[in-house]
Design a protein around this motif. Structure first.
Motif, mmCIF file in Angstrom:
data_model
loop_
_atom_site.group_PDB
_atom_site.id
_atom_site.type_symbol
_atom_site.label_atom_id
_atom_site.label_comp_id
_atom_site.label_asym_id
_atom_site.label_seq_id
_atom_site.Cartn_x
_atom_site.Cartn_y
_atom_site.Cartn_z
ATOM 1 N N HIS A 1 -26.089 22.666 21.237
ATOM 2 C CA HIS A 1 -26.783 22.340 19.981
ATOM 3 C C HIS A 1 -26.766 20.832 19.725
ATOM 4 O O HIS A 1 -27.791 20.253 19.369
ATOM 5 C CB HIS A 1 -26.174 23.114 18.817
ATOM 6 C CG HIS A 1 -26.290 24.588 18.987
ATOM 7 N ND1 HIS A 1 -25.550 25.472 18.255
ATOM 8 C CD2 HIS A 1 -27.052 25.357 19.812
ATOM 9 C CE1 HIS A 1 -25.845 26.708 18.619
ATOM 10 N NE2 HIS A 1 -26.751 26.657 19.563
ATOM 11 N N LEU B 1 -29.186 19.126 22.117
ATOM 12 C CA LEU B 1 -30.588 19.298 21.707
ATOM 13 C C LEU B 1 -30.926 18.406 20.516
ATOM 14 O O LEU B 1 -32.020 17.856 20.442
ATOM 15 C CB LEU B 1 -30.878 20.764 21.392
ATOM 16 C CG LEU B 1 -30.871 21.703 22.599
ATOM 17 C CD1 LEU B 1 -30.932 23.154 22.148
ATOM 18 C CD2 LEU B 1 -32.014 21.376 23.553
ATOM 19 N N VAL C 1 -37.308 17.347 20.111
ATOM 20 C CA VAL C 1 -36.985 18.722 19.712
ATOM 21 C C VAL C 1 -37.017 18.741 18.185
ATOM 22 O O VAL C 1 -36.148 18.175 17.532
ATOM 23 C CB VAL C 1 -35.594 19.157 20.241
ATOM 24 C CG1 VAL C 1 -35.220 20.532 19.691
ATOM 25 C CG2 VAL C 1 -35.582 19.165 21.760
ATOM 26 N N PHE D 1 -35.252 24.360 16.408
ATOM 27 C CA PHE D 1 -34.732 25.307 17.396
ATOM 28 C C PHE D 1 -33.913 26.390 16.739
ATOM 29 O O PHE D 1 -33.337 26.208 15.676
ATOM 30 C CB PHE D 1 -33.982 24.629 18.552
ATOM 31 C CG PHE D 1 -32.648 24.023 18.244
ATOM 32 C CD1 PHE D 1 -31.490 24.776 18.370
ATOM 33 C CD2 PHE D 1 -32.539 22.690 17.891
ATOM 34 C CE1 PHE D 1 -30.248 24.211 18.133
ATOM 35 C CE2 PHE D 1 -31.315 22.117 17.656
ATOM 36 C CZ PHE D 1 -30.160 22.882 17.767
ATOM 37 N N LEU E 1 -37.208 26.600 21.252
ATOM 38 C CA LEU E 1 -37.406 25.232 20.784
ATOM 39 C C LEU E 1 -38.876 24.985 20.467
ATOM 40 O O LEU E 1 -39.749 25.498 21.155
ATOM 41 C CB LEU E 1 -37.023 24.217 21.878
ATOM 42 C CG LEU E 1 -35.671 24.327 22.549
ATOM 43 C CD1 LEU E 1 -35.577 23.310 23.679
ATOM 44 C CD2 LEU E 1 -34.567 24.118 21.540
ATOM 45 N N ILE F 1 -34.448 18.470 28.973
ATOM 46 C CA ILE F 1 -33.830 19.690 28.442
ATOM 47 C C ILE F 1 -33.259 20.527 29.581
ATOM 48 O O ILE F 1 -32.131 21.024 29.507
ATOM 49 C CB ILE F 1 -34.846 20.491 27.606
ATOM 50 C CG1 ILE F 1 -35.210 19.716 26.338
ATOM 51 C CG2 ILE F 1 -34.316 21.884 27.283
ATOM 52 C CD1 ILE F 1 -36.437 20.236 25.616
#
Length: 158
Positions: A81, A84, A90, A93, A104, A121
């Motif tokens: 997490h 991301l 991003v 998500f 995402l 990613i």
């Protein structure tokens, strides 16, 4: 939730920058009433936040995609997490149950830039597989007003 709560949410959804005072004038109620209703909806968890809707296209990100991730089960979500959140492209998500573990919404400057973002990613330690679909057009996003309208229908019928 009653019809006034619905009207307040509807107004702030349609005019995200409206002030509490302007909302009170438009709805024909006192300013403290609007503020009290907003506070109550926040306290109950109905209203998470009132923020402006940002469009990525005018900011130079016309390509949107939905990317699903499978996570290496031996690694799990640990640290994923945060990883991301470190990728600015991003924009949303969610974790999921089923064959895919994470969904995402990502944006990019072009299709080749999208490939760069997907590659970034895919290289994350916890990610074992990705699947990406390009968004052609957003038809409806965060469509909660009809749900709220349904929830307050009994109040209107009285």
């Amino acid at each position: 939730m009653d019809r006034l709560d619905y009207s307040i949410i509807e107004l702030f959804t349609e005019q995200p920058g409206v002030s509490v005072l302007s909302a009170a004038r438009e709805l024909g109620v006192a300013r403290p009433t609007i503020q009290a209703r907003l506070n109550r909806m926040r306290d109950r968890g109905i209203l998470v936040d009132i923020v402006p809707k940002l469009a990525p296209e005018p900011m130079g990100f016309p390509v949107q995609a939905m990317t699903m991730l499978q996570i290496d089960q031996r690694v799990g979500h640990s640290g994923l997490h945060d990883d991301l959140l470190d990728i600015p492209e991003v924009i949303d998500f969610s974790t999921m149950a089923g064959p895919w573990d994470v969904l995402l919404r990502i944006v990019a400057r072009s299709n080749s830039d999208l490939q760069r973002v997907i590659d970034k990613i895919a290289r994350l330690h916890a990610v074992s597989r990705t699947s990406t679909s390009i968004v052609l057009r957003d038809v409806a996003r965060n469509r909660l007003l009809p749900l709220m309208d349904e929830a307050t229908a009994a109040d209107r019928d009285d």
